[in-house]
Motif scaffolding. Structure first.
Motif, short mmCIF file in Angstrom:
data_model
loop_
_atom_site.label_atom_id
_atom_site.label_comp_id
_atom_site.label_asym_id
_atom_site.label_seq_id
_atom_site.Cartn_x
_atom_site.Cartn_y
_atom_site.Cartn_z
N LEU A 255 -22.32 75.18 46.64
CA LEU A 255 -22.65 75.87 47.90
C LEU A 255 -21.37 75.90 48.68
CD1 LEU A 255 -25.70 73.63 48.91
CD2 LEU A 255 -25.79 76.00 47.68
N HIS A 256 -21.32 76.87 49.49
CA HIS A 256 -20.22 77.48 50.30
C HIS A 256 -20.78 77.21 51.65
CE1 HIS A 256 -17.54 79.83 52.77
NE2 HIS A 256 -16.50 79.33 52.05
N LEU A 257 -20.21 76.20 52.54
CA LEU A 257 -20.57 76.00 54.02
C LEU A 257 -19.58 76.65 54.81
CD1 LEU A 257 -22.70 74.62 56.06
CD2 LEU A 257 -21.02 72.40 55.68
N SER A 258 -20.12 77.29 55.95
CA SER A 258 -19.05 78.00 56.88
C SER A 258 -19.56 77.61 58.17
CB SER A 258 -19.14 79.52 56.60
OG SER A 258 -18.58 80.03 57.79
N ILE A 259 -18.84 76.96 59.05
CA ILE A 259 -19.03 76.76 60.54
C ILE A 259 -18.16 77.28 61.34
CG2 ILE A 259 -19.55 74.79 62.18
CD1 ILE A 259 -20.31 72.92 59.88
N ILE B 100 -23.62 78.94 61.50
CA ILE B 100 -23.75 77.89 60.46
C ILE B 100 -24.08 78.82 59.26
CG2 ILE B 100 -24.25 75.73 59.22
CD1 ILE B 100 -24.50 74.66 62.00
N LYS B 101 -23.18 79.03 58.05
CA LYS B 101 -23.96 79.57 56.75
C LYS B 101 -23.74 78.87 55.60
CE LYS B 101 -23.11 84.50 57.51
NZ LYS B 101 -22.48 85.63 56.97
N VAL B 102 -24.77 78.85 54.98
CA VAL B 102 -24.76 78.13 53.40
C VAL B 102 -24.84 79.35 52.86
CG1 VAL B 102 -26.03 76.85 51.96
CG2 VAL B 102 -25.92 76.17 54.41
N LEU C 44 -24.20 67.13 59.07
CA LEU C 44 -23.25 67.11 58.24
C LEU C 44 -22.45 65.66 57.87
CD1 LEU C 44 -21.46 68.51 55.97
CD2 LEU C 44 -19.82 69.40 57.93
N ALA D 202 -24.77 67.57 53.56
CA ALA D 202 -25.40 68.44 54.32
C ALA D 202 -26.84 68.34 54.50
CB ALA D 202 -25.02 69.80 54.21
#
Length: 84
Positions: free
Chosen positions: A8-12, A31-33, A47, A57
């Motif tokens: 999974l790629h997490l972007s904040i 916030i993107k998963v 998180l 997360a």
């Protein structure tokens, strides 16, 4: 054979750049998963990143629609006791 877990790629990121001295609230972040942007229905996002461990997360949300293929339930009726 063991199944490989998908990464999974997490972007904040801030939705807008904060003004000098401004502190953004949690709602000020995007916030993107992977390709899924957390938004409507999400009530909590936590998180945890302890040193030496993989990040964890936790996303709490209320879904608009729930599709269920099969339901297994045990139903028990509770009747009031009759005093005679």
């Amino acid at each position: 054979m063991q199944k490989q877990i998908e990464k999974l790629h997490l972007s904040i990121k801030p939705k807008l750049e904060p003004i000098e001295g401004q502190c953004l609230l949690s709602s000020g972040y995007q916030i993107k998963v992977n390709d899924w942007e957390l938004g409507r229905g999400v009530t909590d996002f936590k998180l945890e990143m302890p040193a030496g461990e993989k990040p964890k997360a936790t996303i709490t949300f209320t879904p608009d629609v729930v599709d269920v293929d099969e339901i297994v339930a045990e139903v028990q009726a509770l009747l009031p006791e009759l005093n005679e």
